[in-house]
Design an enzyme around this catalytic site. Structure first.
Site, short mmCIF file in Angstrom:
data_model
loop_
_atom_site.label_atom_id
_atom_site.label_comp_id
_atom_site.label_asym_id
_atom_site.label_seq_id
_atom_site.Cartn_x
_atom_site.Cartn_y
_atom_site.Cartn_z
N ASP A 70 -102.00 64.88 -40.35
CA ASP A 70 -102.84 63.86 -40.99
C ASP A 70 -101.97 62.66 -41.32
O ASP A 70 -100.82 62.81 -41.76
CB ASP A 70 -103.52 64.40 -42.26
CG ASP A 70 -104.70 63.53 -42.68
OD1 ASP A 70 -105.86 63.98 -42.54
OD2 ASP A 70 -104.48 62.38 -43.14
N ASP A 90 -110.47 65.84 -36.21
CA ASP A 90 -111.33 65.67 -37.38
C ASP A 90 -110.87 64.41 -38.12
O ASP A 90 -110.49 64.47 -39.29
CB ASP A 90 -111.22 66.92 -38.27
CG ASP A 90 -112.18 66.87 -39.45
OD1 ASP A 90 -113.16 66.12 -39.40
OD2 ASP A 90 -111.94 67.60 -40.44
N GLU A 104 -109.17 67.13 -46.10
CA GLU A 104 -109.67 67.97 -47.21
C GLU A 104 -109.16 69.40 -47.13
O GLU A 104 -109.20 70.15 -48.09
CB GLU A 104 -111.21 68.02 -47.22
CG GLU A 104 -111.92 66.70 -47.29
CD GLU A 104 -112.45 66.29 -45.92
OE1 GLU A 104 -111.71 66.45 -44.92
OE2 GLU A 104 -113.58 65.79 -45.85
N GLN A 148 -106.03 53.75 -46.38
CA GLN A 148 -107.47 53.70 -46.63
C GLN A 148 -107.76 53.69 -48.13
O GLN A 148 -106.91 54.06 -48.93
CB GLN A 148 -108.16 54.89 -45.95
CG GLN A 148 -107.53 56.25 -46.25
CD GLN A 148 -107.62 57.25 -45.11
OE1 GLN A 148 -108.37 57.05 -44.16
NE2 GLN A 148 -106.88 58.34 -45.19
#
Ligand code: SAM
Length: 313
Positions: A130, A180, A110, A55
């Site tokens: 992640d 998330d 984060e 990304q």
């Protein structure tokens, strides 16, 4: 006018003027997307801009919301109000779970989702998966006010990889699974995580009285399509599937979440029940956004939103 009156009148003017500005905007960050309306922020500095394997990443300093974290042109969270997004995501599911000890977080780069999970005193183990090691590393270095050391907590295992692949491979089970990940959009890295097949696999990694919690995109009248899709994929899988939402100023919209379970219905918890569990876990007075009253407000969706979701079932 004496000086006290002058101070009061100037602070009143500030209060009434909200986020309006009198100076021309020097630099703007504008969210990208094929929408019929736009959202921009006045910014003072770009702190980071680059690409990872998954990304594009921008970290900018905005005038009104502090530092903003942006992936593929979409705001992920803002220094000023990230506590609202993350407290709303984490605490209803964990409060509804009697004695949560183990939590799986998928996404949450984060580190603020981890931070909120770790506040619950009974937590023994949190696995965070992640996909983007480079982005997480940036967050670790540049966003200490988000993670506040959560990545270094000995209860945390950090795994870099796709959440879907992890769920398929692991045999471990958890009390709570929190999704998330970035929003569902074509060719985004999380597209596969917005499917019934994935939610079924995630359910198989939950204890029988476990909770699946999902950040589930915008939720307001006229803006229920994406949230409604997630809801419709989950309904055949779980006994209780509840939408809830809250307003996040930096998102400039009402944000939706879903909690799904076969045991309790978090939406049915009273003000006293939520406050009771918060007190037991020594979280009363620690959180800034979430308590029993906030819980009621989040789960009480307005009639038009409920009607739109029901029409699209
Ligand atoms: N608050 C956010 C929002 O508004 O969409 C989501 C939070 S967080 C920054 C999103 C995280 O999802 C990122 O760290 C990204 O790397 C991660 N992610 C995206 N696709 C993923 C996948 N397939 N598996 C695991 N993590 C993923």
């Amino acid at each position: 006018m004496n000086s006290t009156e002058r101070d009061r009148s100037s602070s009143d003017r500030t209060a009434w003027s909200g986020n309006k500005r009198t100076e021309p905007v020097q630099e703007k960050f504008e969210e990208t997307g094929s929408w019929n309306e736009g959202h921009w922020f006045a910014v003072s500095k770009t702190l980071y801009q680059g690409e990872t394997d998954f990304q594009s990443v921008q970290i900018v300093r905005s005038l009104d919301y502090g530092v903003l974290v942006v992936l593929d042109g979409h705001t992920q969270s803002a220094e000023f109000d990230e506590y609202i997004y993350h407290e709303a995501l984490v605490h209803p599911g964990l409060i509804a779970c009697r004695k949560p000890k183990s939590v799986l977080v998928i996404g949450g780069g984060e580190g603020a989702t981890l931070r909120e999970v770790l506040r619950h005193p009974g937590i023994e183990r949190v696995v965070m998966v992640d996909i983007d090691a480079k982005f997480v590393d940036l967050c670790r270095k540049m966003l200490p006010q988000w993670h506040r050391g959560a990545f270094d907590d000995p209860r945390v295992e950090l795994v870099f990889g796709d959440g879907n692949a992890f769920i398929e491979k692991t045999s471990e089970t958890f009390d709570v699974v929190v999704l998330d990940v970035v929003d569902a959009f074509d060719e985004g890295p999380a597209t596969l995580l917005y499917s019934r097949a994935f939610y079924g696999a995630a359910k198989s990694r939950l204890h029988p009285d476990g909770m699946l919690v999902i950040q589930a995109m915008e939720l307001a009248v006229g803006q229920t399509r994406d949230h409604g899709r997630v809801l419709n994929e989950l309904k055949p899988l779980f006994r209780h599937v509840r939408s809830y939402s809250c307003f996040i100023p930096s998102f400039w919209c009402e944000w939706g979440y879903i909690v799904a379970s076969d045991s309790g219905n978090p939406g049915a918890l009273s003000v006293d029940e939520v406050n009771g569990v918060l007190a037991e876990r020594k979280l009363a007075g620690v959180l800034r956004f979430y308590d029993g009253e906030t819980h009621q407000r989040m789960f009480a969706l307005p009639l038009d939103v409920r009607a739109e979701l029901a029409r699209n079932e």
